[in-house]
Write a protein that holds these residues in place. Structure first.
Motif, short mmCIF file in Angstrom:
data_model
loop_
_atom_site.label_atom_id
_atom_site.label_comp_id
_atom_site.label_asym_id
_atom_site.label_seq_id
_atom_site.Cartn_x
_atom_site.Cartn_y
_atom_site.Cartn_z
N ASP A 33 -89.91 -54.96 65.37
CA ASP A 33 -90.06 -56.32 64.86
C ASP A 33 -89.67 -56.41 63.39
O ASP A 33 -89.68 -57.50 62.81
CB ASP A 33 -91.49 -56.84 65.07
CG ASP A 33 -92.55 -55.95 64.44
OD1 ASP A 33 -92.20 -54.84 63.98
OD2 ASP A 33 -93.73 -56.36 64.41
N ASP A 34 -89.31 -55.27 62.79
CA ASP A 34 -88.75 -55.25 61.44
C ASP A 34 -87.25 -55.55 61.56
O ASP A 34 -86.51 -54.79 62.20
CB ASP A 34 -88.97 -53.87 60.81
CG ASP A 34 -88.46 -53.78 59.38
OD1 ASP A 34 -87.47 -54.46 59.04
OD2 ASP A 34 -89.05 -53.01 58.61
N PRO A 35 -86.76 -56.64 60.94
CA PRO A 35 -85.35 -57.02 61.09
C PRO A 35 -84.38 -55.91 60.70
O PRO A 35 -83.32 -55.75 61.32
CB PRO A 35 -85.20 -58.24 60.19
CG PRO A 35 -86.59 -58.80 60.09
CD PRO A 35 -87.50 -57.63 60.14
N ASP A 36 -84.71 -55.12 59.66
CA ASP A 36 -83.81 -54.05 59.23
C ASP A 36 -83.72 -52.95 60.29
O ASP A 36 -82.64 -52.40 60.54
CB ASP A 36 -84.29 -53.46 57.90
CG ASP A 36 -84.17 -54.45 56.75
OD1 ASP A 36 -83.31 -55.35 56.84
OD2 ASP A 36 -84.95 -54.33 55.79
N ALA A 88 -84.36 -53.39 63.52
CA ALA A 88 -83.67 -53.97 64.67
C ALA A 88 -82.17 -54.01 64.46
O ALA A 88 -81.39 -53.81 65.41
CB ALA A 88 -84.21 -55.38 64.94
N LEU A 89 -81.75 -54.24 63.21
CA LEU A 89 -80.31 -54.28 62.90
C LEU A 89 -79.64 -52.94 63.18
O LEU A 89 -78.50 -52.88 63.65
CB LEU A 89 -80.13 -54.67 61.44
CG LEU A 89 -78.69 -54.98 60.98
CD1 LEU A 89 -78.16 -56.21 61.70
CD2 LEU A 89 -78.67 -55.20 59.46
N ARG A 108 -79.71 -52.34 67.38
CA ARG A 108 -78.95 -53.16 68.31
C ARG A 108 -77.59 -52.56 68.69
O ARG A 108 -77.25 -52.50 69.87
CB ARG A 108 -78.78 -54.58 67.76
CG ARG A 108 -80.04 -55.41 67.85
CD ARG A 108 -79.81 -56.89 67.58
NE ARG A 108 -81.08 -57.61 67.63
CZ ARG A 108 -81.80 -57.94 66.56
NH1 ARG A 108 -81.35 -57.62 65.35
NH2 ARG A 108 -82.94 -58.57 66.68
N HIS A 122 -87.84 -56.99 70.99
CA HIS A 122 -86.93 -57.51 69.97
C HIS A 122 -85.53 -56.91 70.10
O HIS A 122 -84.55 -57.50 69.64
CB HIS A 122 -87.49 -57.24 68.57
CG HIS A 122 -88.67 -58.08 68.23
ND1 HIS A 122 -88.56 -59.35 67.71
CD2 HIS A 122 -90.01 -57.85 68.36
CE1 HIS A 122 -89.77 -59.86 67.53
NE2 HIS A 122 -90.67 -58.97 67.92
N ARG A 156 -93.41 -69.83 67.02
CA ARG A 156 -92.60 -68.67 66.68
C ARG A 156 -92.52 -67.63 67.79
O ARG A 156 -91.44 -67.16 68.16
CB ARG A 156 -93.14 -68.00 65.41
CG ARG A 156 -92.23 -66.91 64.86
CD ARG A 156 -92.86 -66.22 63.66
NE ARG A 156 -94.02 -65.42 64.04
CZ ARG A 156 -94.85 -64.84 63.16
NH1 ARG A 156 -94.66 -65.03 61.87
NH2 ARG A 156 -95.88 -64.11 63.58
N GLU A 199 -89.18 -66.17 70.06
CA GLU A 199 -88.81 -64.77 69.87
C GLU A 199 -88.90 -63.98 71.17
O GLU A 199 -88.06 -63.14 71.46
CB GLU A 199 -89.73 -64.12 68.82
CG GLU A 199 -89.43 -64.55 67.40
CD GLU A 199 -90.29 -63.81 66.40
OE1 GLU A 199 -91.19 -63.05 66.84
OE2 GLU A 199 -90.09 -63.99 65.19
#
Length: 423
Positions: free
Chosen positions: A47-50, A52-53, A56, A76, A196, A200
């Motif tokens: 759930d940390d965007p960094d 997940a980036l 992916r 996520h 939210r 998600e």
């Protein structure tokens, strides 16, 4: 509040050494991350965007850490699920992966089921016997399934205490708060759910979030009933000129189920049993009775005063929410015993057993829930009917109460305060 050990801890400690991957599923805030992290060699917070980036484009990059690798909130990056499945197929050893998720795999469509590769455990809110200050369990559900239960023990909890437990919540980070802070947190939990968490988790945004909340509130008012979805839809929009369509409300149900917010008890339909004319409808339950109370705007005093009723008008809301608290407790305990929980109701409603626990070999324990400290003949008549229909298949009959003593009646029915029931 420090960490309180739960039955799911025992399940994980027993299963993790023998299984390559375990998914811990449940609603947000139930404690999945903290419980899993206590056993993890490394933690990947998706759930940390960094994070997940990174995951992916190549999910294999995040599953290579010290084992067990905890893949937190895997939904996520759904491709992580398939990466774990492939790693298991390639020979990953026991105790390699833990996955936690606040949305079911079905919510993501293309994700493989991973049947036979990733074992799934449901994590529910803390039950009464797991909460700090509650009585230690003295009555074993396992022994009841085997037909050899010994009864004894005393609980200090009374009806007012169970009312407080209903509104206090089984979410670890919420239940220890002062009453007003708890209410604010539960309200915020629901607001985040609609604004939210739903987009998600499911990739969809409710066009009419107020309508979705009204439907969930009506579902909460159907707690512990078998009300039809049409009855819930009607209760959600009384007198509305433009109510949501049946298709829309089915989507509501599916979205909230995928996020583990709905936890219905299925109907018992045993193959080959002599029982006939049983309904197939589930009994409705929200994941935590405290959420149901907040959705309906009732607190402990309101429940004690008899305010609020189920949408079928079958009695005060307090009775329905106490049954929901009991159902949650029995299901957590039964999962630790690999037993299944359902309910029984005949088509005309003349016979009903609140909870049926079925162990291996078809061994059955029938359970009635009574919002009372005493039990009379009328309270156990359906349990005796169950035994007359199924004979030796029924290993024990139980009434869960708000009383203080666990004992066995002269007719053989066990009377057990909820706080004293354990594995």
């Amino acid at each position: 509040m420090g960490y309180l050990s739960r039955l799911i801890d025992r399940d994980l400690d027993e299963l993790l050494p023998g299984l390559p991957a375990i998914a811990l599923d449940g609603p947000k805030g139930v404690g999945k991350t903290e419980t899993s992290a206590r056993r993890a060699g490394s933690v990947v917070r998706l759930d940390d965007p960094d994070v997940a980036l990174i995951a992916r484009p190549d999910p294999t990059l995040v599953i290579k850490g010290p084992r067990p690798v905890l893949l937190d909130e895997w939904q996520h990056v759904p491709a992580v699920w398939d990466a774990v499945r492939r790693a298991v197929d390639a020979g990953a050893g026991s105790g390699s992966f833990l996955l936690t998720g606040s949305a079911s795999p079905a919510a993501h469509g293309p994700v493989h089921s991973a049947a036979g590769r990733i074992a799934s455990l449901r994590m529910r809110p803390m039950i009464v016997s797991e909460r700090s200050g509650a009585a230690s369990p003295t009555v074993s559900l396992s022994d009841m399934i085997e037909g050899r239960a010994e009864l004894g023990g005393e609980s200090q909890l009374r009806l007012t205490d169970y009312v407080e437990e209903i509104v206090a919540s089984g979410f670890p980070a919420i239940r220890g708060l002062p009453p007003r802070a708890r209410r604010v947190q539960l309200d915020g939990y629901l607001t985040r759910l609609f604004e939210r968490d739903l987009p998600e988790a499911t990739g969809v945004t409710a066009r009419r979030p107020a309508s979705l909340r009204a439907w969930l509130s009506a579902y909460a008012a159907a707690t512990s009933t078998t009300a039809s979805l049409e009855a819930i839809r009607a209760a959600a929009t009384p007198g509305a000129a433009d109510p949501p369509s049946k298709v829309t409300t089915l989507r509501y149900r599916d979205w909230l189920t995928s996020m583990w917010l709905l936890d219905p008890v299925p109907a018992w339909r045993p193959p080959g049993a002599p029982l006939r004319r049983l309904i197939a409808a589930p009994k409705h339950h929200v994941a935590d009775p405290a959420l149901a109370a907040r959705l309906l705007g009732v607190g402990a005093r309101d429940l004690r005063d008899g305010q609020g009723r189920t949408i079928l008008g079958q009695g005060p809301l307090l009775g329905a929410l106490f049954e929901s608290l009991c159902a949650m407790s029995v299901r957590v305990i039964a999962q630790s015993l690999d037993a299944r929980v359902s309910h029984l109701r005949t088509q005309r409603g003349e016979r009903e057993v609140d909870l049926i626990v079925e162990g291996d070999g078809g061994r059955v324990v029938g359970i009635e829930v009574k919002l009372t400290a005493t039990v009379d003949a009328a309270d156990v008549k359906n349990l005796h009917w169950l035994r007359s229909e199924l004979g030796a298949q029924v290993r024990d009959l139980v009434v869960l109460t708000t009383g203080s003593q666990a004992y066995r009646r002269a007719d053989g029915v066990a009377v057990v305060p909820l706080a004293l029931l354990g594995p």
